[in-house]
Design an enzyme around this catalytic site. Structure first.
Site, PDB file in Angstrom:
ATOM      1  N   ALA A  11     -26.457  37.007  -6.769  1.00  0.00           N
ATOM      2  CA  ALA A  11     -26.238  35.569  -6.943  1.00  0.00           C
ATOM      3  C   ALA A  11     -26.920  34.773  -5.841  1.00  0.00           C
ATOM      4  O   ALA A  11     -27.629  33.790  -6.097  1.00  0.00           O
ATOM      5  CB  ALA A  11     -24.744  35.273  -6.973  1.00  0.00           C
ATOM      6  N   LYS A  31     -24.089  38.491   6.273  1.00  0.00           N
ATOM      7  CA  LYS A  31     -23.138  39.078   7.222  1.00  0.00           C
ATOM      8  C   LYS A  31     -23.681  40.350   7.863  1.00  0.00           C
ATOM      9  O   LYS A  31     -23.399  40.645   9.025  1.00  0.00           O
ATOM     10  CB  LYS A  31     -21.835  39.357   6.488  1.00  0.00           C
ATOM     11  CG  LYS A  31     -20.678  39.815   7.351  1.00  0.00           C
ATOM     12  CD  LYS A  31     -19.426  39.911   6.487  1.00  0.00           C
ATOM     13  CE  LYS A  31     -18.219  40.322   7.284  1.00  0.00           C
ATOM     14  NZ  LYS A  31     -16.991  40.337   6.454  1.00  0.00           N
ATOM     15  N   ALA A  42     -23.636  48.570  -7.395  1.00  0.00           N
ATOM     16  CA  ALA A  42     -23.315  48.478  -8.826  1.00  0.00           C
ATOM     17  C   ALA A  42     -24.007  49.592  -9.609  1.00  0.00           C
ATOM     18  O   ALA A  42     -25.229  49.652  -9.678  1.00  0.00           O
ATOM     19  CB  ALA A  42     -23.736  47.113  -9.365  1.00  0.00           C
ATOM     20  N   GLY A  45     -24.727  48.221 -15.514  1.00  0.00           N
ATOM     21  CA  GLY A  45     -25.953  47.471 -15.725  1.00  0.00           C
ATOM     22  C   GLY A  45     -25.733  45.989 -15.907  1.00  0.00           C
ATOM     23  O   GLY A  45     -24.772  45.406 -15.409  1.00  0.00           O
ATOM     24  N   GLU A 110     -20.476  49.864 -22.817  1.00  0.00           N
ATOM     25  CA  GLU A 110     -19.360  50.093 -21.913  1.00  0.00           C
ATOM     26  C   GLU A 110     -18.085  49.539 -22.529  1.00  0.00           C
ATOM     27  O   GLU A 110     -18.106  48.946 -23.611  1.00  0.00           O
ATOM     28  CB  GLU A 110     -19.653  49.471 -20.539  1.00  0.00           C
ATOM     29  CG  GLU A 110     -20.854  50.130 -19.857  1.00  0.00           C
ATOM     30  CD  GLU A 110     -21.167  49.558 -18.494  1.00  0.00           C
ATOM     31  OE1 GLU A 110     -20.340  48.797 -17.959  1.00  0.00           O
ATOM     32  OE2 GLU A 110     -22.234  49.870 -17.953  1.00  0.00           O
ATOM     33  N   HIS A 224     -10.855  48.918 -11.010  1.00  0.00           N
ATOM     34  CA  HIS A 224     -11.701  49.794 -11.806  1.00  0.00           C
ATOM     35  C   HIS A 224     -10.918  51.061 -12.121  1.00  0.00           C
ATOM     36  O   HIS A 224     -10.287  51.635 -11.232  1.00  0.00           O
ATOM     37  CB  HIS A 224     -12.990  50.139 -11.064  1.00  0.00           C
ATOM     38  CG  HIS A 224     -14.051  50.690 -11.961  1.00  0.00           C
ATOM     39  ND1 HIS A 224     -13.999  51.969 -12.471  1.00  0.00           N
ATOM     40  CD2 HIS A 224     -15.179  50.133 -12.470  1.00  0.00           C
ATOM     41  CE1 HIS A 224     -15.046  52.174 -13.242  1.00  0.00           C
ATOM     42  NE2 HIS A 224     -15.786  51.070 -13.262  1.00  0.00           N
ATOM     43  N   ARG A 268     -10.626  47.134 -19.106  1.00  0.00           N
ATOM     44  CA  ARG A 268     -10.383  47.839 -17.855  1.00  0.00           C
ATOM     45  C   ARG A 268      -8.926  47.787 -17.401  1.00  0.00           C
ATOM     46  O   ARG A 268      -8.400  48.762 -16.862  1.00  0.00           O
ATOM     47  CB  ARG A 268     -11.273  47.253 -16.747  1.00  0.00           C
ATOM     48  CG  ARG A 268     -12.710  47.701 -16.839  1.00  0.00           C
ATOM     49  CD  ARG A 268     -13.544  47.092 -15.741  1.00  0.00           C
ATOM     50  NE  ARG A 268     -14.884  47.680 -15.731  1.00  0.00           N
ATOM     51  CZ  ARG A 268     -15.863  47.283 -14.955  1.00  0.00           C
ATOM     52  NH1 ARG A 268     -15.651  46.277 -14.113  1.00  0.00           N
ATOM     53  NH2 ARG A 268     -17.045  47.861 -14.990  1.00  0.00           N
ATOM     54  N   HIS A 328     -11.458  46.391  -7.470  1.00  0.00           N
ATOM     55  CA  HIS A 328     -12.883  46.379  -7.768  1.00  0.00           C
ATOM     56  C   HIS A 328     -13.504  44.989  -7.774  1.00  0.00           C
ATOM     57  O   HIS A 328     -14.567  44.776  -7.204  1.00  0.00           O
ATOM     58  CB  HIS A 328     -13.103  47.038  -9.128  1.00  0.00           C
ATOM     59  CG  HIS A 328     -14.532  47.171  -9.535  1.00  0.00           C
ATOM     60  ND1 HIS A 328     -15.469  47.817  -8.753  1.00  0.00           N
ATOM     61  CD2 HIS A 328     -15.191  46.756 -10.652  1.00  0.00           C
ATOM     62  CE1 HIS A 328     -16.642  47.814  -9.369  1.00  0.00           C
ATOM     63  NE2 HIS A 328     -16.510  47.151 -10.512  1.00  0.00           N
ATOM     64  N   ARG A 363     -12.443  40.662 -16.333  1.00  0.00           N
ATOM     65  CA  ARG A 363     -13.896  40.652 -16.498  1.00  0.00           C
ATOM     66  C   ARG A 363     -14.352  41.738 -17.462  1.00  0.00           C
ATOM     67  O   ARG A 363     -13.949  42.889 -17.354  1.00  0.00           O
ATOM     68  CB  ARG A 363     -14.590  40.847 -15.148  1.00  0.00           C
ATOM     69  CG  ARG A 363     -16.107  40.917 -15.258  1.00  0.00           C
ATOM     70  CD  ARG A 363     -16.757  40.990 -13.903  1.00  0.00           C
ATOM     71  NE  ARG A 363     -16.495  42.222 -13.182  1.00  0.00           N
ATOM     72  CZ  ARG A 363     -17.203  43.340 -13.326  1.00  0.00           C
ATOM     73  NH1 ARG A 363     -18.202  43.399 -14.201  1.00  0.00           N
ATOM     74  NH2 ARG A 363     -16.920  44.407 -12.608  1.00  0.00           N
ATOM     75  N   LEU A 369     -23.148  41.159 -12.764  1.00  0.00           N
ATOM     76  CA  LEU A 369     -24.541  40.981 -12.351  1.00  0.00           C
ATOM     77  C   LEU A 369     -25.195  39.861 -13.161  1.00  0.00           C
ATOM     78  O   LEU A 369     -25.968  39.062 -12.624  1.00  0.00           O
ATOM     79  CB  LEU A 369     -25.315  42.287 -12.532  1.00  0.00           C
ATOM     80  CG  LEU A 369     -24.929  43.433 -11.589  1.00  0.00           C
ATOM     81  CD1 LEU A 369     -25.666  44.709 -11.972  1.00  0.00           C
ATOM     82  CD2 LEU A 369     -25.210  43.071 -10.132  1.00  0.00           C
TER      83      LEU A 369
END
Length: 501
Positions: A11, A31, A42, A45, A110, A224, A268, A328, A363, A369
């Site tokens: 991002a 940082k 990650a 994909g 996924e 996750h 998830r 996660h 999510r 991504l």
């Protein structure tokens, strides 16, 4: 315009490149080293390439379903509409997504996706490939890069952001900018077990809270489902289950169908809770069985996972491997509009630090991504109109401090503060399964803790984690219903306390 981007994942670097290409003077502050952070880790994909029978509308539908009714439909529409352009841009910047022998992009599926629409690079090394390409692209420009610099606070004057305060080599420095783009990631290290790399301590969200910027949905923390339950936390990509791997109990039974008709490919949060319950019932980790895929396919499709599992003593082509959930991804964060603007004029937020409304309560896999690329570009495009605006979408408001309205055990309040104690408290009571009593006790303990006056980076991180822990526990206590990743159980049902084996 003089712009600073704080953070160097997908991002932040996308925003920096677009801002520079639009003619702005750009500084990237990070940082650690440029490109460090969650993006490079990650395995999954980027969703957004549509084959026969698939479409952006179907992708949007899957995203809204995963979000459990709390996603912002307009933000989701932006995500899927801009997705193809951003993926093409990543390719043009040098990301080598995996292709078939005839040159077509290979598409994977996924959990909770209705179609195969996810592109990968290096099998299970997509984030690393993206990070390398974007870092190289930044290095080729006139973008100034400041590494190993810690964001202490936002500088606010006349109700607008005017710059940032950094801590570098023990020295504090105030830097003035016309606009600030936060891309500092999430807060996985609120929890005892997380997939996030060291340093993911919610620094951007904490700075926004101290500046009075609107923050929402911190209660929605995604765990996750499948972390290798042997040694340090190591994620076993959801794509493995997308290729056909199963989750089994100690008798070899595929138990996730008890929780959802989609079994291993359920959302998830559902799979994580099913794993947690089964592991608690049998007193040992559940296992992932990928043996049906064969040694050659596993090594080719998932080279990183193949290497790490073997280094830790498992031949996953011949035996199931033990897995457990871990913190996660944070769906909440700094509230933004569709162009990354926050409630503070001049301040933008992109990536995991932001609450764009895309993810709602949960999510969808491989949307993170994509979100970073899409909204990073949009924020850069909006810099010239950065007067600020009230974000158009808000979910249920969550008070940040309920300490006066809860009771807690005196012995909890007397427990000394440490990062480890905070992380374990959050894991036990503000984790996968939450109860009224557990949340109230956790909030009482957190509210009674005081971190030392921060001087070092570690002490600033501890202060940020303590601030975010109070905000997260407060938000979780305020949202009485179970929805998505936020799951409330009756007080008579004790929340599970999971330990990574």
């Amino acid at each position: 315009m003089n712009v600073v981007v704080v953070g160097s994942g997908i991002a932040g670097l996308t925003a920096a490149l677009h801002a520079r290409e639009a003619g702005h003077s750009v500084t990237v502050v990070t940082k650690a080293a440029l490109g460090d952070g969650c993006t490079g880790y990650a395995q999954g994909g980027v969703a957004g390439v549509y084959g026969a029978g698939d479409s952006a509308a179907r992708h949007a539908s899957d995203t809204l379903i995963a979000g459990a009714g709390l996603s912002n439909a307009a933000a989701v529409d932006v995500l899927v509409a801009d997705g193809a352009t951003r993926i093409a841009e990543l390719i043009s910047r040098g990301v080598g997504f995996d292709r078939s022998a005839d040159g077509e992009l290979l598409l994977g599926r996924e959990a909770a996706h209705s179609h195969a629409r996810i592109v990968h690079a290096g099998g299970d090394a997509t984030g690393a490939a993206i990070s390398r390409a974007l870092v190289a692209a930044v290095r080729r420009t006139a973008i100034e890069v400041v590494e190993n610099a810690f964001l202490v606070d936002l500088i606010v004057c006349d109700a607008a952001v005017r710059g940032i305060r950094l801590l570098t080599d023990g020295v504090s420095d105030d830097l003035e900018f016309d606009a600030v783009i936060l891309a500092t990631g999430g807060a996985g290290h609120l929890y005892a077990h997380t997939t996030n790399p060291a340093g993911t301590t919610g620094d951007g969200i904490a700075a926004a809270l101290r500046a009075g910027v609107e923050v929402a949905d911190l209660e929605f923390v995604q765990f996750h489902p499948t972390i290798l339950a042997a040694g340090p936390a190591f994620l076993v990509s959801e794509a493995v289950r997308g290729e056909g791997a199963t989750l089994i109990d100690d008798e070899g039974r595929r138990f996730t169908f008890d929780a959802h008709p989609d079994g291993e490919l359920a959302p998830r949060d559902v799979v994580s809770r099913a794993i947690a319950r089964q592991a608690a019932a049998q007193g040992s980790p559940v296992r992932m069985d990928a043996t049906m895929l064969g040694a050659s396919a596993l090594a080719q499709r998932f080279p990183t996972i193949d290497r790490v599992t073997r280094e830790r003593g498992f031949d996953w082509s011949r035996e199931p491997i033990p897995v457990t959930p871990a913190a996660h991804y944070l769906m909440g964060g700094v509230v933004t509009d569709l162009d990354g603007r926050t409630s503070l004029p001049g301040l933008f937020a992109v990536g995991e630090v932001a609450r764009t409304g895309v993810h709602g309560a949960n999510r969808l896999a491989s949307n993170s991504l994509l979100e970073g690329a899409v909204f990073g570009a949009r924020a850069a495009a909006a810099l010239d109109s950065s007067a600020g605006s009230a974000p158009p979408f808000r979910s249920q408001k969550s008070p940040l401090n309920l300490a006066d309205s809860v009771t807690f055990r005196d012995e909890n309040a007397r427990r000394p503060f440490s990062r480890a104690a905070l992380q374990q408290l959050m894991w036990d009571h503000v984790g996968l399964l939450r109860t009224d009593g557990g949340l109230a006790d956790a909030l009482g303990t957190i509210s009674g803790w005081r971190a030392p006056t921060p001087r070092s980076v570690t002490e600033h991180e501890d202060a940020n984690l303590l601030l975010l822990a109070e905000a997260t526990a407060s938000a979780a206590l305020a949202r009485a219903e179970s929805v998505g990743a936020h799951y409330r159980t009756p007080d008579r049902v004790e929340a599970l306390q999971l330990e990574t084996v």
